[in-house]
Write an enzyme that holds these catalytic residues in place. Structure first.
Site, short mmCIF file in Angstrom:
data_model
loop_
_atom_site.label_atom_id
_atom_site.label_comp_id
_atom_site.label_asym_id
_atom_site.label_seq_id
_atom_site.Cartn_x
_atom_site.Cartn_y
_atom_site.Cartn_z
N CYS A 1 0.82 -1.21 0.00
CA CYS A 1 0.00 0.00 0.00
C CYS A 1 0.85 1.26 0.00
O CYS A 1 0.71 2.13 -0.85
CB CYS A 1 -0.93 0.00 1.21
SG CYS A 1 -2.22 -1.25 1.09
N HIS A 2 1.77 1.36 0.99
CA HIS A 2 2.58 2.58 1.07
C HIS A 2 4.05 2.30 1.25
O HIS A 2 4.81 3.13 1.69
CB HIS A 2 2.08 3.48 2.21
CG HIS A 2 0.64 3.84 2.06
ND1 HIS A 2 -0.37 3.13 2.66
CD2 HIS A 2 0.04 4.81 1.33
CE1 HIS A 2 -1.54 3.64 2.32
NE2 HIS A 2 -1.33 4.67 1.51
N GLY A 3 4.44 1.05 0.97
CA GLY A 3 5.86 0.72 0.91
C GLY A 3 6.55 0.51 2.23
O GLY A 3 7.78 0.58 2.31
N PRO B 1 6.14 4.16 5.88
CA PRO B 1 5.55 5.05 6.89
C PRO B 1 5.00 4.35 8.12
O PRO B 1 4.53 5.03 9.03
CB PRO B 1 4.41 5.71 6.12
CG PRO B 1 4.01 4.69 5.11
CD PRO B 1 5.26 3.95 4.75
#
Lengths: 189, 258, 425
Positions: A153-155, A168
């Site tokens: 999703c956001h690495g 994150p």
């Protein structure tokens, strides 16, 4: 159509002496009525909590024998995925040797596995960022730079101990409550 | 005035006649065999389940009834309600194997868990009928609630077997029962004296066995009963108090109305 | 007329809201200072009790629906799961099931109170008719709710009742198939009944709202049946009737709780704990007690269509009751003949209830026919006639002076005239 206080209505005002007693009684009956309303509301509210059959299924047993080193399995527990990974010697060493100061949420590997069962890491497979399920449990999945899990999703990236190494995500993967029933069997929950 | 009054009287008489006819006709319908009333630990507003009797009753269900009758709404974990420990419940469940799907995708078997429903003796109704000469044994989960007379009725059927009265024609494979509607029941007498061995020294007479298994089945049909009655007593007392207070307040509020 | 409402409330927040949406003023006018006849007896509690019951039925029903599955293979088991596994599920279900009976008890008493005290007469005809609509909606809701546990009585009750519509010539069978969504009561029927059972109570709330609005336009009737003449005759609704209703509510809750906690299956039929079996009808199909009188009327008529028409007619006749009763006097207190007939009618309804519970054999058939005949005779023949023939007792002058003026004049009260027809307020 003007609103006036209800007390100014009705034939004959109550006598002032009576007023105190009457107010007290009103207070008592009001309080009792409030308890009554609560007693009616609580069963309604509590009926939405997990029911007996849901609670009875809140622990699962997992047989570890079919999981080869370097691979993992995903089991469903209380509606969530739990990653069970069989770590190789190399992966264990990497996880143990990392400097705590490098970590986002510092925690030694020994606190994240059961003593004597270093090869098994068991984590709840939900990214601590926004709740996606990280990749990495299947041999073909990307595992990120630290060989653990990678959240598409956001690495966010996690190491082989399930600790977050790259944002994150703010926190390490959560650990479920579990215990070894034998060397090849764990009970989650 | 006079005709009005006499009409009123006639109307009253008509009403009384109608009421009397209704009440007289009522008992004419009460029929079937009289049910026994053995007396139950769980009756009355403060009644609780006799744990020992319920546990003996579970033994009867397990050793006798469960060969044909399912208990599919109940779970093994419910047995904690009649005083079995968590370990005992696990052991009871583990002694039964239930179907599952193996890791290879093929049907397999595993030991049951406390969270499992009681295992049914037959895979489905058709299998039951095929095995039992066309008869379908009813599920016993709520049998006590599903029969007029409840526990008394089930007890009555279990103890109501005997020889048919002279001249009664029995159907093929049917058994005479005093209590069962129509007096012909497909189930052969399930309980006999000394059918089971009780570990607590209770003498397994037929009455005792029937009493115990009915206690167990009543628990299975109403596992909430004890807490229901306990809460009920508190609620009624609370409401009685509230009624009293409210009535006093009402009298005070209305005291200035003439 | 557009423009802000001028509010007298001191609290600035309340005042701000009330200026824009005069909710507080309205509640105060309709429920606090609302002038209410001072001579209500406890029979005037039952409207409030019915409202509270409706709200509690909706509350318990909404939470039951969270755990119920309207599928013919799973409905029975899902109800058992509610009883066994859901926290307080047994309480919700027993409160809801017994609540249906409580609702009908309360509403029937409310209706018979209206019949006794002539609450249906002008100017309250529309109020009364809205009440009949409420009764019809309640019956539809209760019937469909009873189907949901999918026991034997659910299934066969649904089959029998929906089959009533097959009595209508030409379109009957098409209607029944349409109601079922198939060629027998089945999965589609259960789904739609669940949907409607959830919907109708909210429609009920709407009709109840209009019922209350109409009530507040005409004002309440009272045990004397005479109009309010002066402020002396009334009391503000609060605190006098809020507290009186509270007393009744407490007693009512005690009765309800006694059934829920100590005899939860008293009103139920044991057969409904047997899962629905489309291939086997129970030996006796009996509706819930509150439908028994109608069921008795249905079976008292030898003709199928006739029975159905009479059954529906027994309720529809209530719609025209305000015009069938020709007496200008409302309260049965002042109508000796009507008072006697009222009690005959009550007994006839109770007798019909007993008849409905038993197989139509022997005495029951006779009793059912006599009671059915009386039921219709009462409304269609006796009420119009006795209104003309009956000589009412003299009415009191006013609610605040409920003294019957002495005959032959000479008393201190002016106008001791007997029964003025329908006095104007």
């Amino acid at each position: 159509m003007s609103a006036t206080a209800p007390a100014s209505h009705g034939p004959g005002h109550p006598h002032a002496a009576d007023q105190g007693k009457r107010d007290f009684l009103k207070l008592v009956s009001g309080a009792a009525a409030a308890i009554g309303v609560g007693a009616i509301a609580w069963p309604l509210i509590d009926s939405m909590n997990p029911s007996a059959d849901v609670l009875a299924l809140s622990s699962v047993e997992v047989d570890l024998t079919p999981v080869p080193a370097g691979q993992g399995i995903t089991v469903a527990w209380r509606g969530k995925p739990v990653f069970v990974r069989h770590r190789t010697e190399k992966e264990i060493k990497e996880a143990q040797d990392v400097k705590l100061s490098e970590l986002i949420e510092p925690q030694p590997d020994s606190e994240r596995v059961k003593a004597g069962h270093d090869q098994w890491i068991v984590v709840i497979g939900i990214c601590t960022h926004l709740g996606c399920i990280p990749l990495g449990n299947k041999p073909t999945d990307p595992r990120g730079d630290w060989g653990g899990w990678f959240c598409p999703c956001h690495g966010s990236q996690y190491d082989t101990s399930g600790r977050v190494r790259h944002g994150p995500a703010p926190l390490n993967l959560y650990l479920p409550q579990y215990a070894f029933e034998s060397d090849s069997k764990i009970k989650i929950g | 005035m006079r005709p009005a009054l006499s009409t009123a009287r006639a109307g009253g008489q008509f009403a009384a006649t109608l009421l009397a006819a209704t009440l007289l006709a009522a008992p004419a319908i009460a029929q079937e065999g009289q049910l026994p009333h053995p007396g139950w630990s769980f009756s009355g507003p403060f009644g609780t389940f006799d744990r020992a009797a319920a546990q003996r009753g579970f033994q009867i269900y397990k050793e006798v009834c469960s060969n044909c009758h399912s208990l599919k709404e109940a779970y093994y974990r419910n047995l904690e309600g009649i005083g079995l420990s968590e370990e005992q419940v696990k052991a009871v469940a583990a002694s039964v194997t239930v179907p599952t799907i193996g890791d290879d995708g093929q049907p397999a078997e595993r030991p049951a868990l406390p969270s499992d429903h009681f295992k049914s003796p037959f895979a489905n109704d058709k299998a039951a009928r095929a095995a039992l000469n066309g008869a379908l044994p009813p599920d016993l989960s709520v049998i006590v609630k599903a029969r007029e007379g409840g526990p008394d009725y089930v007890y009555g059927v279990l103890t109501g077997y005997g020889e048919p009265p002279a001249g009664m024609k029995m159907g093929d494979g049917m058994n005479y029962n005093r209590v069962f509607p129509g007096h012909q029941i497909a189930m052969p007498q399930p309980l006999q004296a000394d059918q089971v061995q009780y570990s607590d020294g209770t003498k397994p007479t037929l009455d005792q066995e029937a009493h115990d298994v009915v206690t167990f089945l009543t628990f299975i049909a109403n596992p909430e009963m004890e807490s229901r009655k306990q809460i009920g007593v508190k609620i009624i007392l609370f409401l009685a108090m509230l009624t009293g207070i409210t009535y006093v307040v009402k009298r005070r509020v209305w005291s200035d109305v003439h | 007329m557009a423009g802000l409402h001028k509010s007298d409330y001191k609290n600035p927040v309340v005042n701000w809201i009330d200026t824009r949406l005069p909710l507080f003023t309205m509640m105060n006018k309709e429920y606090a200072v609302f002038p209410t006849p001072k001579n209500f007896n406890y029979f005037w509690n039952f409207g409030a009790l019915a409202t509270v019951t409706l709200l509690l039925m909706i509350a318990t029903g909404v939470f039951l629906a969270m755990n119920y599955t309207p599928d013919s293979n799973m409905a029975f088991d899902s109800v058992e799961r509610i009883m066994r596994d859901v926290n307080y599920g047994w309480l919700l279900r027993y409160a809801h099931a017994n609540g249906a009976s409580m609702f009908f008890i309360v509403v029937y008493i409310h209706i018979f109170r209206g019949l006794y005290y002539g609450s249906y007469k002008t100017p309250r005809e529309l109020l009364w008719m809205l009440g009949v609509v409420i009764l019809l909606l309640m019956m539809a809701t209760a019937f469909m709710g009873y189907v949901l546990p999918w026991g034997q009585m659910s299934f066969w009750g649904a089959t029998v009742i929906t089959n009533l519509f097959s009595a209508f010539p030409l379109v009957g069978n098409a209607i029944v198939t349409w109601l079922w969504g198939g060629f027998a009561v089945g999965d589609p029927t259960l789904h739609r009944f669940f949907s409607l059972h959830y919907l109708l109570p909210f429609v009920l709330i709407g009709v109840v709202f209009f019922h209350v609005v109409a009530l507040h336009i005409t004002g309440s009737n009272n045990p004397l049946g005479i109009d309010v003449k002066s402020p002396q005759d009334t009391l503000p609704f609060h605190p006098y009737y809020t507290i009186k209703d509270s007393v009744g509510l407490c007693v009512f809750f005690m009765v309800w709780a006694a059934f829920v906690f100590f005899a939860p299956n008293f009103f139920g039929d044991p057969d409904n704990y047997i899962p629905a079996n489309p291939l086997q009808t129970p030996s006796e199909i009996v509706p819930e007690w509150y439908f028994l009188p109608y069921y008795a009327i249905l079976r008292s008529v030898p003709n199928k269509l006739g029975g159905v028409c009479m059954m529906f007619g027994s309720i529809l006749v209530l719609f025209v009751l305000p015009w069938l009763d020709t007496s200008p006097v409302r309260s049965a207190r002042f109508r000796p003949i009507y008072r006697a007939l009222f009690w005959v009618h009550v007994v006839a309804c109770i007798a019909l209830g007993f008849v409905g519970a038993h197989r139509p054999e022997g005495w029951w058939v006779v009793l059912g026919r006599v009671a059915t005949t009386y039921y219709f005779l009462h409304f269609l023949v006796l009420l119009p006639i006795i209104g003309k023939l009956e000589r009412p007792l003299p009415l009191p002058e006013s609610i605040s002076r409920p003294v019957i003026p002495p005959r032959g004049g000479g008393g201190p009260l002016p106008g001791g005239a007997p029964a003025k027809p329908m006095e104007k307020p």
